[in-house]
Design a protein around this motif. Structure first.
Motif, PDB file in Angstrom:
ATOM      1  N   ASN A 382      52.073  43.383  35.315  1.00 28.39           N
ATOM      2  CA  ASN A 382      51.844  44.780  35.664  1.00 28.39           C
ATOM      3  C   ASN A 382      50.460  45.283  35.299  1.00 28.39           C
ATOM      4  O   ASN A 382      49.996  46.285  35.833  1.00 28.39           O
ATOM      5  N   SER A 383      49.784  44.604  34.380  1.00 32.49           N
ATOM      6  CA  SER A 383      48.454  45.064  33.969  1.00 32.49           C
ATOM      7  C   SER A 383      47.395  44.767  35.024  1.00 32.49           C
ATOM      8  O   SER A 383      46.308  45.341  34.992  1.00 32.49           O
ATOM      9  N   PHE A 384      47.727  43.870  35.978  1.00 37.26           N
ATOM     10  CA  PHE A 384      46.770  43.516  37.035  1.00 37.26           C
ATOM     11  C   PHE A 384      47.061  44.391  38.254  1.00 37.26           C
ATOM     12  O   PHE A 384      47.665  43.960  39.238  1.00 37.26           O
ATOM     13  N   THR A 385      46.613  45.610  38.196  1.00 40.55           N
ATOM     14  CA  THR A 385      47.007  46.625  39.181  1.00 40.55           C
ATOM     15  C   THR A 385      46.387  46.431  40.559  1.00 40.55           C
ATOM     16  O   THR A 385      46.768  47.119  41.497  1.00 40.55           O
ATOM     17  N   ASN A 386      45.444  45.493  40.693  1.00 39.97           N
ATOM     18  CA  ASN A 386      44.809  45.259  41.994  1.00 39.97           C
ATOM     19  C   ASN A 386      45.414  44.085  42.751  1.00 39.97           C
ATOM     20  O   ASN A 386      44.967  43.748  43.846  1.00 39.97           O
ATOM     21  N   LEU A 387      46.435  43.453  42.172  1.00 45.84           N
ATOM     22  CA  LEU A 387      47.030  42.286  42.817  1.00 45.84           C
ATOM     23  C   LEU A 387      47.667  42.661  44.154  1.00 45.84           C
ATOM     24  O   LEU A 387      48.488  43.574  44.240  1.00 45.84           O
ATOM     25  N   THR A 388      47.290  41.908  45.197  1.00 51.12           N
ATOM     26  CA  THR A 388      47.910  42.083  46.515  1.00 51.12           C
ATOM     27  C   THR A 388      48.713  40.855  46.931  1.00 51.12           C
ATOM     28  O   THR A 388      49.554  40.942  47.809  1.00 51.12           O
ATOM     29  N   SER A 389      48.438  39.703  46.293  1.00 50.15           N
ATOM     30  CA  SER A 389      49.141  38.472  46.668  1.00 50.15           C
ATOM     31  C   SER A 389      49.392  37.630  45.420  1.00 50.15           C
ATOM     32  O   SER A 389      48.483  37.383  44.631  1.00 50.15           O
ATOM     33  N   ILE A 390      50.658  37.180  45.252  1.00 52.07           N
ATOM     34  CA  ILE A 390      51.051  36.332  44.121  1.00 52.07           C
ATOM     35  C   ILE A 390      51.780  35.114  44.667  1.00 52.07           C
ATOM     36  O   ILE A 390      52.699  35.242  45.474  1.00 52.07           O
ATOM     37  N   ASP A 391      51.360  33.932  44.227  1.00 51.84           N
ATOM     38  CA  ASP A 391      51.977  32.685  44.684  1.00 51.84           C
ATOM     39  C   ASP A 391      52.310  31.820  43.464  1.00 51.84           C
ATOM     40  O   ASP A 391      51.419  31.319  42.788  1.00 51.84           O
ATOM     41  N   PHE A 392      53.613  31.655  43.179  1.00 48.63           N
ATOM     42  CA  PHE A 392      54.083  30.799  42.093  1.00 48.63           C
ATOM     43  C   PHE A 392      54.948  29.673  42.671  1.00 48.63           C
ATOM     44  O   PHE A 392      55.991  29.333  42.123  1.00 48.63           O
ATOM     45  N   SER A 393      54.522  29.091  43.776  1.00 52.32           N
ATOM     46  CA  SER A 393      55.291  28.041  44.445  1.00 52.32           C
ATOM     47  C   SER A 393      55.425  26.799  43.577  1.00 52.32           C
ATOM     48  O   SER A 393      54.530  26.452  42.801  1.00 52.32           O
ATOM     49  N   SER A 403      60.725  43.752  35.958  1.00 52.39           N
ATOM     50  CA  SER A 403      59.585  44.094  35.102  1.00 52.39           C
ATOM     51  C   SER A 403      58.341  43.265  35.398  1.00 52.39           C
ATOM     52  O   SER A 403      57.230  43.643  35.029  1.00 52.39           O
ATOM     53  N   VAL A 404      58.513  42.140  36.086  1.00 58.85           N
ATOM     54  CA  VAL A 404      57.376  41.247  36.350  1.00 58.85           C
ATOM     55  C   VAL A 404      56.328  41.925  37.216  1.00 58.85           C
ATOM     56  O   VAL A 404      55.127  41.849  36.953  1.00 58.85           O
ATOM     57  N   VAL A 405      56.760  42.593  38.286  1.00 60.60           N
ATOM     58  CA  VAL A 405      55.814  43.204  39.230  1.00 60.60           C
ATOM     59  C   VAL A 405      56.171  44.667  39.505  1.00 60.60           C
ATOM     60  O   VAL A 405      55.842  45.210  40.553  1.00 60.60           O
ATOM     61  N   GLN A 406      56.822  45.301  38.580  1.00 58.98           N
ATOM     62  CA  GLN A 406      57.368  46.636  38.812  1.00 58.98           C
ATOM     63  C   GLN A 406      56.302  47.657  39.200  1.00 58.98           C
ATOM     64  O   GLN A 406      56.519  48.494  40.071  1.00 58.98           O
ATOM     65  N   ASN A 407      55.149  47.605  38.568  1.00 61.01           N
ATOM     66  CA  ASN A 407      54.123  48.621  38.800  1.00 61.01           C
ATOM     67  C   ASN A 407      53.050  48.196  39.797  1.00 61.01           C
ATOM     68  O   ASN A 407      52.055  48.897  39.961  1.00 61.01           O
ATOM     69  N   LEU A 408      53.245  47.073  40.445  1.00 54.02           N
ATOM     70  CA  LEU A 408      52.231  46.577  41.385  1.00 54.02           C
ATOM     71  C   LEU A 408      52.463  47.186  42.760  1.00 54.02           C
ATOM     72  O   LEU A 408      52.982  46.553  43.678  1.00 54.02           O
ATOM     73  N   THR A 409      52.046  48.412  42.928  1.00 54.62           N
ATOM     74  CA  THR A 409      52.261  49.118  44.198  1.00 54.62           C
ATOM     75  C   THR A 409      51.388  48.570  45.316  1.00 54.62           C
ATOM     76  O   THR A 409      51.659  48.812  46.497  1.00 54.62           O
ATOM     77  N   THR A 410      50.337  47.806  44.960  1.00 55.02           N
ATOM     78  CA  THR A 410      49.439  47.244  45.979  1.00 55.02           C
ATOM     79  C   THR A 410      49.910  45.883  46.483  1.00 55.02           C
ATOM     80  O   THR A 410      49.309  45.340  47.416  1.00 55.02           O
ATOM     81  N   LEU A 411      50.959  45.326  45.881  1.00 55.51           N
ATOM     82  CA  LEU A 411      51.398  43.978  46.227  1.00 55.51           C
ATOM     83  C   LEU A 411      51.882  43.907  47.678  1.00 55.51           C
ATOM     84  O   LEU A 411      52.685  44.723  48.124  1.00 55.51           O
ATOM     85  N   LYS A 412      51.372  42.876  48.413  1.00 55.13           N
ATOM     86  CA  LYS A 412      51.754  42.700  49.810  1.00 55.13           C
ATOM     87  C   LYS A 412      52.453  41.366  50.071  1.00 55.13           C
ATOM     88  O   LYS A 412      53.170  41.231  51.061  1.00 55.13           O
ATOM     89  N   LEU A 413      52.237  40.381  49.208  1.00 52.18           N
ATOM     90  CA  LEU A 413      52.844  39.065  49.430  1.00 52.18           C
ATOM     91  C   LEU A 413      53.279  38.462  48.098  1.00 52.18           C
ATOM     92  O   LEU A 413      52.488  38.375  47.158  1.00 52.18           O
ATOM     93  N   LEU A 414      54.541  38.026  48.042  1.00 51.68           N
ATOM     94  CA  LEU A 414      55.081  37.328  46.873  1.00 51.68           C
ATOM     95  C   LEU A 414      55.674  36.008  47.350  1.00 51.68           C
ATOM     96  O   LEU A 414      56.623  35.986  48.134  1.00 51.68           O
ATOM     97  N   VAL A 415      55.101  34.896  46.872  1.00 52.74           N
ATOM     98  CA  VAL A 415      55.527  33.562  47.296  1.00 52.74           C
ATOM     99  C   VAL A 415      56.147  32.844  46.095  1.00 52.74           C
ATOM    100  O   VAL A 415      55.483  32.613  45.083  1.00 52.74           O
ATOM    101  N   LEU A 416      57.427  32.483  46.235  1.00 55.53           N
ATOM    102  CA  LEU A 416      58.156  31.762  45.178  1.00 55.53           C
ATOM    103  C   LEU A 416      58.801  30.513  45.767  1.00 55.53           C
ATOM    104  O   LEU A 416      59.896  30.103  45.370  1.00 55.53           O
ATOM    105  N   ARG A 417      58.159  29.910  46.695  1.00 59.95           N
ATOM    106  CA  ARG A 417      58.689  28.751  47.410  1.00 59.95           C
ATOM    107  C   ARG A 417      58.899  27.561  46.476  1.00 59.95           C
ATOM    108  O   ARG A 417      58.111  27.295  45.576  1.00 59.95           O
ATOM    109  N   GLY A 418      59.982  26.827  46.711  1.00 61.62           N
ATOM    110  CA  GLY A 418      60.200  25.573  46.003  1.00 61.62           C
ATOM    111  C   GLY A 418      60.443  25.712  44.524  1.00 61.62           C
ATOM    112  O   GLY A 418      60.048  24.830  43.756  1.00 61.62           O
ATOM    113  N   ASN A 419      61.094  26.788  44.071  1.00 59.42           N
ATOM    114  CA  ASN A 419      61.450  26.936  42.670  1.00 59.42           C
ATOM    115  C   ASN A 419      62.939  26.607  42.483  1.00 59.42           C
ATOM    116  O   ASN A 419      63.496  25.803  43.244  1.00 59.42           O
ATOM    117  N   ARG A 420      63.594  27.209  41.500  1.00 56.75           N
ATOM    118  CA  ARG A 420      64.996  26.917  41.219  1.00 56.75           C
ATOM    119  C   ARG A 420      65.854  28.181  41.323  1.00 56.75           C
ATOM    120  O   ARG A 420      66.857  28.336  40.641  1.00 56.75           O
TER     121      ARG A 420
END
Length: 695
Positions: A382-393, A403-420
């Motif tokens: 949440n402290s990285f308020t400019n994040l628009t794309s997150i990829d944890f594939s 709580s992980v991305v609760q305050n990221l109002t600028t977020l446009k893409l969340l990639v969680l491919r190939g996790n569990r």
């Protein structure tokens, strides 16, 4: 993975392969996706076909049989204003002196991978002086020696190519190179010498201010080459160079960048991936004062210090396989490159390091990718308020908390491919993100539990398919047993989780049946004459013929899935035999997939535009997460009826612990061939591969 010089023409080829229903040149053997382009590739042509519209500007003649270009070869299009001509892989052996004399508007010429030598090209381009040629591709040209230029046959010292802006000389076996050969090209801006054997070169006598991009990918440099004409006075050989590719070389240390950086002060893009760095020295890139993009992927066992990446100008960084697959202990690794906005970390085994602490200096971060690590739980970002794309594939994440991305109002893409992940709940993300029309999510290739606990996400996906990347093909149920290995689209939460009383169902069916009978009687009564007329016309209608049009045009003949530890066999055996000896075009992820995109998407797109799909199996292959991902794609290709497209190549005996269910299915269902050191066995091996590529 380098940015090529012929992207514009390849883009035209992609257009030709797109979903276009009709051709603008129906009277020709070629396909014209628009009035400006004619794609005549793979037609076994020996001459220019008839029926081409005079409006075309781009003519693609790749993979035909123009053994000789005669003086009259282009007479049928003399009055055309051809600006782009592509004639790669045409088995060309000779070019007559006046072959190109009539093409006075020519700007792009591709003669790559023919059977031409430098003398042939020198002879054939004499009348190109009438044109304004900007780009010339002579890759695969045969050299009598390994020195470039060849004495008495220096193509670029003639007056015919003075207007050149870009030149491509790939895969020519050049060992030594002299920039003096380009002395007459005063407007040259891009030079591509990739995939040669160059270990050293001679700088020009004077600076070349026009050069902006230089590509030495896949050569034999053992140290950072020189770029200064005078080190004492810091006079650069290429004062306006902006893009430099040094990937896939044998460079051992980075200290030379400190010295050479003063003559590379305007370089903005630097790729040093797949080199042999043993360590990245302190302040290695600091003297590159305008460096904005740094790619240092796939470096094995490299030592890093908090000051190794020091840079005030750096904006985009991609790193992978650093410090023996771990960044542990380097929480302040980004403390002296605080202006980074885009960060990609791959194959680094991040698990114990506090990610937030490591990233804390990067206040302006807008793109973050930590791929193929060992992260089991995402830390709050949440402290990285400019994040628009997150990829944890391809990590080990089992659950996402709001709580992980609760305050990221600028977020446009969340990639969680190939996790569990087995479930995605409404509480996993904030209501704002779920409702945002410009927010996309990718949780494909996770072991989803298609039970009632998945109901909310299943219904959300159904209503937001355009915002769910990879749906439905890549969203597969891991349980329950009746839905295992099926798309979650087959899971109906309404019928499974909200079962209706059988009495209500019976009443509904009865009511529907009675209503249907009544409506049918009314319609038959009202439209009885129309129905009789329709039946009459059907009985007396003449049969019509139908013809199915198929499109088997591809960018590549084959996509090769392999582990980077097997690169030596790939390059020395497979590429040599299939590409260079048999003229097929392979797609290798290290060489042909451009940096800057989402890598998993690039792999899928490359497989889709490849005619064949080869998996080079080894014990290294089965230990790699990316290779497991490509194996999963192969299984889906088999299920979708594409088994004829697949070939398994066994480089060695696969240990039993690596033979999982997916691989066992492929081995039992798909053609496979085993590599051997026996000479006769290798002949049978290559015969099988050739038959497979030819099908």
């Amino acid at each position: 993975m380098e940015r090529g010089f012929i992207v514009s023409v390849l883009a035209l080829t992609v257009i030709a392969l797109g979903p276009v229903k009709s051709s603008f040149c129906p009277d020709s053997l070629c396909f014209c996706p628009d009035v400006l382009t004619a794609d005549c590739s793979n037609r076994n042509l020996q001459s220019i076909p008839a029926g081409l519209p005079s409006s075309i500007r781009t003519l693609i003649l790749s993979r035909n049989k123009f053994h000789i270009l005669r003086n009259d070869t282009f007479d049928p299009i003399t009055n055309f204003n051809i600006t782009n001509l592509v004639m790669d892989n045409c088995q060309m052996k000779n070019i007559s002196e006046r072959s190109f004399a009539s093409l006075e508007k020519l700007e792009y010429l591709d003669l790559s991978f023919n059977n031409l030598n430098v003398k042939d090209i020198n002879n054939g381009i004499k009348y190109l002086g009438k044109s304004s040629l900007r780009v010339f591709n002579m890759s695969g040209t045969l050299f009598d020696s390994r020195l470039f230029p060849v004495r008495n046959n220096n193509v670029f010292l003639t007056r015919w190519l003075r207007s050149l802006r870009e030149v491509v000389i790939r895969s020519c076996g050049i060992r030594y190179f002299s920039f003096k050969s380009f002395a007459k090209l005063t407007n040259i801006s891009k030079i591509d010498l990739g995939n040669n054997l160059i270990s050293n070169y001679i700088l020009p006598n004077t600076s070349v201010p026009s050069l902006q991009e230089l590509n030495f990918t896949d050569n034999y440099f053992k140290k950072v080459p020189g770029f200064c004409l005078d080190y004492a006075r810091r006079i650069p050989a290429f004062p306006n160079l902006q893009t430099l590719h040094l990937a896939v070389n044998d460079i051992r240390e980075t200290a030379n960048f400190i010295k050479e950086g003063f003559c590379l002060k305007y370089v903005e893009f630097l790729n040093v991936s797949h080199t042999s760095f043993q360590e990245i020295s302190l302040y290695s890139f600091l003297s590159l004062s305008h460096l904005q993009i740094l790619i240092i992927d796939n470096l094995h066992g490299v030592t890093l210090d908090s000051r190794s990446l020091s840079s005030k100008s750096l904006r985009t960084l991609s790193i992978g396989r650093m410090v023996q697959n771990s960044l542990i202990g380097f929480a302040d690794i980004f403390s002296e490159c605080r202006n980074i906005k885009s960060l990609k970390i791959m194959n680094t085994g991040l698990s114990k390091t506090d990610v937030v602490e490591m990233l804390s200096p990067l206040k302006d971060l807008s793109y973050l990718a930590i791929v193929n690590g060992e992260i089991e739980q995402m830390t709050a970002l949440n402290s990285f308020t400019n994040l628009t794309s997150i990829d944890f594939s391809f990590n080990r994440i089992k659950e996402i908390r709001k709580s992980v991305v609760q305050n990221l109002t600028t977020l446009k893409l969340l990639v969680l491919r190939g996790n569990r992940l087995s479930n995605m709940k409404e509480s996993s993300l904030s209501a704002l993100l779920w409702k945002k029309k410009d927010f996309w999510i990718d949780v494909s290739f996770n072991p989803l539990d298609c039970g009632c606990q998945l109901e909310w996400f299943r219904l959300w996906v159904e209503n937001n398919q355009n915002r769910t990347v990879g749906y439905p093909a890549q969203y597969i149920c891991a349980s329950p047993s009746d839905l295992k290995d099926k798309s979650i689209a087959n899971f109906d939460p309404i019928s499974e989780c909200h079962k209706i009383s059988p009495y209500v169902i019976l009443a509904c069916i009865s009511f529907a049946f009675v209503s249907l009978v009544i409506v049918t009687i009314v319609l038959l009564r009202k439209f009885r004459w129309d129905i009789k007329y329709y039946i009459y016309t059907c009985k007396n209608r003449k049969p019509m013929g139908y013809k199915r049009f198929t499109d088997d045009e591809f960018l590549y003949d084959g996509f090769v899935a392999y582990n980077t530890n097997d690169r030596k066999w790939i390059m020395s055996e497979l590429v040599q035999m299939v590409e260079r000896n048999n003229k097929y075009k392979l797609c290798l992820h290290e060489r042909d997939i451009l940096p800057g995109g989402i890598f998993v998407d690039d792999i899928l797109e490359s497989i889709e535009v490849s005619r064949k799909f080869m998996l080079v199996l080894s014990n290294n292959f089965m230990d790699d997460q990316w290779c497991k991902y490509e194996t999963a794609i192969a299984n889906h290709t088999l299920v979708d009826g594409g088994g004829h497209k697949l070939l398994l190549i066994l480089l060695q005996d696969i240990h039993s612990e690596h033979i999982n269910k997916s691989l066992k299915v492929l081995l039992n269902s798909v053609s496979h061939v085993e590599w051997t050191m026996n000479r006769n066995g290798q002949k049978l091996f290559w015969q099988t591969v050739k038959q497979f590529m030819g099908r």
